[in-house]
Design a protein around this motif. Sequence first.
Motif, PDB file in Angstrom:
ATOM      1  N   GLN A  12       0.838  -1.192   0.000  1.00 43.45           N
ATOM      2  CA  GLN A  12       0.000   0.000   0.000  1.00 43.45           C
ATOM      3  C   GLN A  12       0.871   1.237   0.000  1.00 43.45           C
ATOM      4  O   GLN A  12       1.854   1.313   0.718  1.00 43.45           O
ATOM      5  CB  GLN A  12      -0.911   0.035   1.216  1.00 43.45           C
ATOM      6  N   ASN A  16      -3.323   4.496  -2.321  1.00 37.35           N
ATOM      7  CA  ASN A  16      -4.290   3.407  -2.456  1.00 37.35           C
ATOM      8  C   ASN A  16      -4.698   2.829  -1.108  1.00 37.35           C
ATOM      9  O   ASN A  16      -4.837   1.636  -0.953  1.00 37.35           O
ATOM     10  CB  ASN A  16      -3.774   2.318  -3.408  1.00 37.35           C
ATOM     11  N   LEU A  21      -8.767   7.046  -0.565  1.00 39.40           N
ATOM     12  CA  LEU A  21      -9.772   6.955  -1.628  1.00 39.40           C
ATOM     13  C   LEU A  21     -11.094   7.563  -1.187  1.00 39.40           C
ATOM     14  O   LEU A  21     -11.762   8.245  -1.965  1.00 39.40           O
ATOM     15  CB  LEU A  21      -9.958   5.498  -2.061  1.00 39.40           C
ATOM     16  N   SER A  82      -7.337  -1.357  -1.714  1.00 37.35           N
ATOM     17  CA  SER A  82      -5.880  -1.237  -1.630  1.00 37.35           C
ATOM     18  C   SER A  82      -5.206  -1.673  -2.933  1.00 37.35           C
ATOM     19  O   SER A  82      -4.009  -1.917  -2.959  1.00 37.35           O
ATOM     20  CB  SER A  82      -5.360  -2.057  -0.453  1.00 37.35           C
ATOM     21  N   ARG A  84      -3.402  -1.422  -6.401  1.00 38.51           N
ATOM     22  CA  ARG A  84      -2.401  -0.451  -6.839  1.00 38.51           C
ATOM     23  C   ARG A  84      -2.870   0.429  -7.991  1.00 38.51           C
ATOM     24  O   ARG A  84      -2.337   1.504  -8.192  1.00 38.51           O
ATOM     25  CB  ARG A  84      -1.125  -1.171  -7.275  1.00 38.51           C
TER      26      ARG A  84
END
Length: 127
Positions: A12, A16, A21, A82, A84
């Motif tokens: 992480q 992300n 987010l 999470s 990428r």
Amino acid sequence: MYSASSPLLSRQTSFNTPSFLWTSGAILVATGMLLGAFGAHGLKRRPGTTADDIRAWETAAYYTIMNGLGLFLVSLHPKYSSHRFAGPAILGGCAVFSGSIITLVLCKKLRFLGPITPLGGMVMIAG
């Protein structure tokens, strides 16, 4: 030797995480609402603004809001919160797509940005 749990090899990044987010989604929704309000009230009074400019602006505002809501949903997903690529692609694609439309409406001299808009759209779709 580094283990898989080492911070240097973390899967992480700050781009992300679910909280990033979620926050990014909230910022996009708020920005889209502000853009929509400005388009409905301020942009129409701007000299030289055409009906096509208003429609393009509304499209940028709409996609900004929808991508913000999409980031909310991605942030809640156990796998993709999470991931990428998924969240950062939605965020970056929205910034390029909507940002280039807004720039084109406000600065008509920057027509070279026109071909960049679909690239942002493709990155959003990929996300």
